[in-house]
Write a protein that holds these residues in place. Sequence first.
Motif, PDB file in Angstrom:
ATOM      1  N   ASP A  84       0.809  -1.223   0.000  1.00  0.00           N
ATOM      2  CA  ASP A  84       0.000   0.000   0.000  1.00  0.00           C
ATOM      3  C   ASP A  84       0.838   1.266   0.000  1.00  0.00           C
ATOM      4  OD1 ASP A  84      -2.785  -1.068   0.190  1.00  0.00           O
ATOM      5  OD2 ASP A  84      -1.997  -1.967   2.024  1.00  0.00           O
ATOM      6  N   ALA A  85       2.043   1.194   0.559  1.00  0.00           N
ATOM      7  CA  ALA A  85       2.922   2.372   0.586  1.00  0.00           C
ATOM      8  C   ALA A  85       4.351   1.907   0.850  1.00  0.00           C
ATOM      9  CB  ALA A  85       2.480   3.363   1.655  1.00  0.00           C
ATOM     10  N   PHE A  86       5.289   2.740   0.433  1.00  0.00           N
ATOM     11  CA  PHE A  86       6.708   2.457   0.654  1.00  0.00           C
ATOM     12  C   PHE A  86       7.278   3.516   1.592  1.00  0.00           C
ATOM     13  CE2 PHE A  86       5.640   0.429  -3.314  1.00  0.00           C
ATOM     14  CZ  PHE A  86       6.267  -0.807  -3.210  1.00  0.00           C
ATOM     15  N   ALA A  87       7.987   3.062   2.619  1.00  0.00           N
ATOM     16  CA  ALA A  87       8.578   3.967   3.604  1.00  0.00           C
ATOM     17  C   ALA A  87      10.088   3.899   3.512  1.00  0.00           C
ATOM     18  CB  ALA A  87       8.116   3.592   5.011  1.00  0.00           C
ATOM     19  N   VAL A  88      10.726   5.031   3.777  1.00  0.00           N
ATOM     20  CA  VAL A  88      12.179   5.093   3.680  1.00  0.00           C
ATOM     21  C   VAL A  88      12.729   5.898   4.847  1.00  0.00           C
ATOM     22  CG1 VAL A  88      12.136   7.161   2.215  1.00  0.00           C
ATOM     23  CG2 VAL A  88      14.117   5.624   2.142  1.00  0.00           C
ATOM     24  N   ALA A  89      13.870   5.447   5.379  1.00  0.00           N
ATOM     25  CA  ALA A  89      14.605   6.246   6.366  1.00  0.00           C
ATOM     26  C   ALA A  89      15.265   7.388   5.613  1.00  0.00           C
ATOM     27  CB  ALA A  89      15.629   5.388   7.087  1.00  0.00           C
ATOM     28  N   GLN A  90      14.836   8.607   5.882  1.00  0.00           N
ATOM     29  CA  GLN A  90      15.232   9.752   5.058  1.00  0.00           C
ATOM     30  C   GLN A  90      16.573  10.350   5.451  1.00  0.00           C
ATOM     31  OE1 GLN A  90      12.579  13.060   5.534  1.00  0.00           O
ATOM     32  NE2 GLN A  90      12.680  13.018   7.767  1.00  0.00           N
ATOM     33  N   THR A 114      15.702   8.929  10.429  1.00  0.00           N
ATOM     34  CA  THR A 114      16.542   7.791  10.799  1.00  0.00           C
ATOM     35  C   THR A 114      16.813   7.740  12.297  1.00  0.00           C
ATOM     36  OG1 THR A 114      17.641   7.821   8.634  1.00  0.00           O
ATOM     37  CG2 THR A 114      18.780   6.676  10.420  1.00  0.00           C
ATOM     38  N   LEU A 115      17.074   8.880  12.916  1.00  0.00           N
ATOM     39  CA  LEU A 115      17.415   8.918  14.331  1.00  0.00           C
ATOM     40  C   LEU A 115      16.208   8.589  15.209  1.00  0.00           C
ATOM     41  CD1 LEU A 115      19.709  12.081  14.405  1.00  0.00           C
ATOM     42  CD2 LEU A 115      20.395   9.680  14.335  1.00  0.00           C
ATOM     43  N   GLU A 116      15.035   9.009  14.797  1.00  0.00           N
ATOM     44  CA  GLU A 116      13.828   8.680  15.559  1.00  0.00           C
ATOM     45  C   GLU A 116      13.559   7.176  15.511  1.00  0.00           C
ATOM     46  OE1 GLU A 116       9.073   9.860  15.857  1.00  0.00           O
ATOM     47  OE2 GLU A 116      10.367  10.851  14.385  1.00  0.00           O
ATOM     48  N   ALA A 117      13.741   6.577  14.330  1.00  0.00           N
ATOM     49  CA  ALA A 117      13.558   5.129  14.205  1.00  0.00           C
ATOM     50  C   ALA A 117      14.598   4.381  15.027  1.00  0.00           C
ATOM     51  CB  ALA A 117      13.648   4.720  12.736  1.00  0.00           C
ATOM     52  N   LEU A 118      15.809   4.917  15.109  1.00  0.00           N
ATOM     53  CA  LEU A 118      16.860   4.304  15.913  1.00  0.00           C
ATOM     54  C   LEU A 118      16.499   4.383  17.401  1.00  0.00           C
ATOM     55  CD1 LEU A 118      19.643   2.988  15.321  1.00  0.00           C
ATOM     56  CD2 LEU A 118      20.671   5.227  15.751  1.00  0.00           C
ATOM     57  N   PRO A 138      20.703   1.112  12.582  1.00  0.00           N
ATOM     58  CA  PRO A 138      19.416   1.427  11.967  1.00  0.00           C
ATOM     59  C   PRO A 138      18.773   0.194  11.339  1.00  0.00           C
ATOM     60  CG  PRO A 138      21.047   3.077  11.386  1.00  0.00           C
ATOM     61  CD  PRO A 138      21.795   1.964  12.066  1.00  0.00           C
ATOM     62  N   SER A 139      17.469   0.081  11.482  1.00  0.00           N
ATOM     63  CA  SER A 139      16.739  -1.060  10.935  1.00  0.00           C
ATOM     64  C   SER A 139      15.401  -0.613  10.381  1.00  0.00           C
ATOM     65  CB  SER A 139      16.518  -2.123  12.021  1.00  0.00           C
ATOM     66  OG  SER A 139      15.692  -3.165  11.546  1.00  0.00           O
ATOM     67  N   ALA A 140      15.004  -1.216   9.266  1.00  0.00           N
ATOM     68  CA  ALA A 140      13.710  -0.918   8.663  1.00  0.00           C
ATOM     69  C   ALA A 140      12.552  -1.364   9.545  1.00  0.00           C
ATOM     70  CB  ALA A 140      13.608  -1.592   7.290  1.00  0.00           C
ATOM     71  N   ARG A 141      12.855  -2.208  10.523  1.00  0.00           N
ATOM     72  CA  ARG A 141      11.799  -2.692  11.423  1.00  0.00           C
ATOM     73  C   ARG A 141      11.109  -1.532  12.137  1.00  0.00           C
ATOM     74  NH1 ARG A 141      12.606  -3.654  16.664  1.00  0.00           N
ATOM     75  NH2 ARG A 141      14.860  -3.813  16.328  1.00  0.00           N
ATOM     76  N   THR A 142      11.892  -0.630  12.731  1.00  0.00           N
ATOM     77  CA  THR A 142      11.283   0.493  13.440  1.00  0.00           C
ATOM     78  C   THR A 142      10.868   1.614  12.484  1.00  0.00           C
ATOM     79  OG1 THR A 142      13.551   1.178  13.970  1.00  0.00           O
ATOM     80  CG2 THR A 142      12.289   0.083  15.694  1.00  0.00           C
ATOM     81  N   VAL A 143      11.498   1.687  11.310  1.00  0.00           N
ATOM     82  CA  VAL A 143      11.014   2.617  10.282  1.00  0.00           C
ATOM     83  C   VAL A 143       9.565   2.277   9.939  1.00  0.00           C
ATOM     84  CG1 VAL A 143      11.263   3.377   7.880  1.00  0.00           C
ATOM     85  CG2 VAL A 143      13.299   3.053   9.303  1.00  0.00           C
ATOM     86  N   GLY A 144       9.285   0.974   9.792  1.00  0.00           N
ATOM     87  CA  GLY A 144       7.932   0.532   9.468  1.00  0.00           C
ATOM     88  C   GLY A 144       6.936   0.812  10.574  1.00  0.00           C
ATOM     89  N   GLN A 145       7.379   0.695  11.834  1.00  0.00           N
ATOM     90  CA  GLN A 145       6.487   0.992  12.952  1.00  0.00           C
ATOM     91  C   GLN A 145       6.043   2.452  12.917  1.00  0.00           C
ATOM     92  OE1 GLN A 145       9.236  -1.435  15.951  1.00  0.00           O
ATOM     93  NE2 GLN A 145       7.426  -0.641  16.980  1.00  0.00           N
TER      94      GLN A 145
END
Length: 230
Positions: free
Chosen positions: A59-65, A96-100, A188-195
């Motif tokens: 449905d959407a693509f997310a990226v660590a900016q 990126t830092l917030e996801a980290l 950094p991990s896409a796991r928390t980017v997705g959250q």
Amino acid sequence: MPLLLSIDTSTRGCSVALHQNGQLVVNYDLLAEKSSSGMLTTLIGNAVEHAGFELAEVDAFAVAQGPGSYTGLRIAVSTAKGLCFALEKPLIAVNTLEALALQVSSFYSDNYLFCPLLDARRMEVYCALFDKNLNSVEPTQAKIMDADSFKEVLAKQPVVFFGDGAAKCESIFETNSNAVFPEIFVYPSARTVGQLATVLFENQQFEDVVTFEPYYLKDFMTTTPKKRVL
């Protein structure tokens, strides 16, 4: 609830995650050096296939900016934008830092602050400061670490320092009992980017796919080759 595919190549290696209904379905973290460009599209294809979906169903693509590696951010953002263009899907950007920080915050009590640090040049880091609920205490910035860094904050409460730039701070803050350094390395991990992206999707906070650029934080620095003397 959405099916989201998230990408993070802010530092070395690359990470891909798939979330459905806010729950993690697949997560691949590849930490090999210089793997972002060569393996990212492979990991994306594997993640979707192994979860039993097709890319068109995302449905959407997310990226660590960013912030992070100039090359890594450029690869991640161009890949995400390409998928959004091709499949006519929205783009979500996550700091990126917030996801980290999200990886660490749940392990500590409410009085702690969280300072993700990504290595820049010499004693410089990309950093930010968050509370337990990921509210911003200090904004994302490039900071040269010295004895006065975070001095006022550390005088009042404990701060957890983590990320690949944390090593620059350990010797500086080694005598300060409020400076906490986890024994486990946090990357950094896409796991928390997705959250985080799931919440943004629910709020319809999408980026303009045409104009969106990585958050480099500062200009990319190059060196001029020395002229050869004949």
